[in-house]
Write a protein that holds these residues in place. Structure first.
Motif, PDB file in Angstrom:
ATOM      1  N   VAL A  45     -32.529  11.333  65.657  1.00 26.06           N
ATOM      2  CA  VAL A  45     -32.262   9.981  66.166  1.00 26.06           C
ATOM      3  C   VAL A  45     -33.586   9.268  66.454  1.00 26.06           C
ATOM      4  CG1 VAL A  45     -31.412   8.744  68.212  1.00 26.06           C
ATOM      5  CG2 VAL A  45     -29.944  10.386  67.054  1.00 26.06           C
ATOM      6  N   ILE A  46     -34.504   9.966  67.095  1.00 28.42           N
ATOM      7  CA  ILE A  46     -35.809   9.367  67.400  1.00 28.42           C
ATOM      8  C   ILE A  46     -36.562   9.040  66.114  1.00 28.42           C
ATOM      9  CG2 ILE A  46     -38.063   9.816  68.461  1.00 28.42           C
ATOM     10  CD1 ILE A  46     -36.511  11.440  70.605  1.00 28.42           C
ATOM     11  N   ALA A  47     -36.476   9.912  65.123  1.00 30.93           N
ATOM     12  CA  ALA A  47     -37.131   9.641  63.839  1.00 30.93           C
ATOM     13  C   ALA A  47     -36.538   8.409  63.165  1.00 30.93           C
ATOM     14  CB  ALA A  47     -37.018  10.853  62.920  1.00 30.93           C
ATOM     15  N   MET A  48     -35.220   8.245  63.242  1.00 35.12           N
ATOM     16  CA  MET A  48     -34.594   7.048  62.655  1.00 35.12           C
ATOM     17  C   MET A  48     -35.047   5.793  63.378  1.00 35.12           C
ATOM     18  SD  MET A  48     -32.819   7.667  59.968  1.00 35.12           S
ATOM     19  CE  MET A  48     -31.582   6.411  59.743  1.00 35.12           C
ATOM     20  N   VAL A  49     -35.146   5.856  64.697  1.00 37.99           N
ATOM     21  CA  VAL A  49     -35.624   4.704  65.463  1.00 37.99           C
ATOM     22  C   VAL A  49     -37.051   4.365  65.043  1.00 37.99           C
ATOM     23  CG1 VAL A  49     -36.280   3.904  67.775  1.00 37.99           C
ATOM     24  CG2 VAL A  49     -34.084   5.044  67.424  1.00 37.99           C
ATOM     25  N   ALA A  50     -37.889   5.381  64.903  1.00 40.22           N
ATOM     26  CA  ALA A  50     -39.282   5.138  64.510  1.00 40.22           C
ATOM     27  C   ALA A  50     -39.369   4.560  63.099  1.00 40.22           C
ATOM     28  CB  ALA A  50     -40.075   6.445  64.589  1.00 40.22           C
ATOM     29  N   MET A  51     -38.506   5.025  62.199  1.00 42.80           N
ATOM     30  CA  MET A  51     -38.544   4.515  60.820  1.00 42.80           C
ATOM     31  C   MET A  51     -38.056   3.083  60.728  1.00 42.80           C
ATOM     32  SD  MET A  51     -37.628   7.270  57.900  1.00 42.80           S
ATOM     33  CE  MET A  51     -36.058   7.743  58.508  1.00 42.80           C
ATOM     34  N   LEU A  52     -37.034   2.756  61.477  1.00 43.12           N
ATOM     35  CA  LEU A  52     -36.419   1.443  61.342  1.00 43.12           C
ATOM     36  C   LEU A  52     -37.067   0.367  62.194  1.00 43.12           C
ATOM     37  CD1 LEU A  52     -32.713   2.505  61.158  1.00 43.12           C
ATOM     38  CD2 LEU A  52     -33.983   1.290  59.397  1.00 43.12           C
ATOM     39  N   SER A  53     -37.683   0.741  63.280  1.00 43.31           N
ATOM     40  CA  SER A  53     -38.270  -0.239  64.176  1.00 43.31           C
ATOM     41  C   SER A  53     -39.351  -1.051  63.467  1.00 43.31           C
ATOM     42  CB  SER A  53     -38.879   0.454  65.390  1.00 43.31           C
ATOM     43  OG  SER A  53     -39.617  -0.470  66.152  1.00 43.31           O
ATOM     44  N   PRO A  54     -39.253  -2.365  63.491  1.00 46.49           N
ATOM     45  CA  PRO A  54     -40.301  -3.189  62.884  1.00 46.49           C
ATOM     46  C   PRO A  54     -41.657  -3.018  63.560  1.00 46.49           C
ATOM     47  CG  PRO A  54     -38.300  -4.475  63.191  1.00 46.49           C
ATOM     48  CD  PRO A  54     -38.098  -3.164  63.899  1.00 46.49           C
TER      49      PRO A  54
END
Length: 182
Positions: A45-54
């Motif tokens: 979940v944290i990795a997805m947030v890091a990938m998607l966050s502008p």
């Protein structure tokens, strides 16, 4: 950019049930594979947030690659040894590793930071389509099982929370993989 922020918010909200399970559940009774799965869920979940966050993440892409290689390896070995529930986490970590590795790294717009966004185009799009198919099917199957087995999901061991997170995470990963392949 609005879509990226919306997806970032959705994935960020998934961190809360993961953390709540980790601090509330009796893992001595449930066993270490359940705890490892909950930890892996939080990591992904944290990795997805890091990938998607502008904005990007505080960990460079190479750092995420190292973490995801270790996570994939850990769950692949556990899967090979016959532990239940490890196959999905191994495949999820491998898909995340693929996304981090296959995203374009030529533009210095993001520097070393991990910022993929929903508009990035991944190398080897057939891999993305195959992985997306798995995650969409898994999300649908998990959702159906959660609805049908509502008595099982209310056993107090975090099963409902795990199912909701798996459905949302699977649907989100399927969408991101498909959007990045096309």
């Amino acid at each position: 950019m609005v879509l990226d922020w919306a997806l970032t918010a959705v994935f960020a909200t998934l961190a809360l049930p993961c953390v709540l399970r980790l601090v509330r559940l009796d893992y001595a009774r449930l066993g270490s594979p359940v705890r490892h799965g909950d930890l892996a869920e939080l990591l992904l979940v944290i990795a997805m947030v890091a990938m998607l966050s502008p904005v990007g993440g505080p960990i460079p892409a190479a750092g995420w690659q190292a973490v995801l290689v270790l996570t994939t390896g850990w769950f692949a070995v556990a899967w090979w040894r016959g532990r239940t529930g490890c196959a999905h986490h191994a495949l999820s970590a491998a898909a995340m590793l693929y996304m981090v590795t296959a995203m374009p790294h030529t533009a210095m717009a993001h520097g070393p930071w991990l910022t993929m966004g929903s508009s990035a185009r991944l190398a080897l799009p057939l891999v993305a389509v195959a992985a997306a198919g798995y995650f969409v099917l898994d999300a649908a199957r998990t959702g159906v099982l959660a609805v049908r087995g509502s008595a099982v999901m209310s056993d107090g061991a975090g099963q409902a929370s795990r199912a909701v997170c798996r459905v949302v995470m699977g649907a989100g990963m399927g969408y991101l993989l498909l959007a990045s392949a096309l």
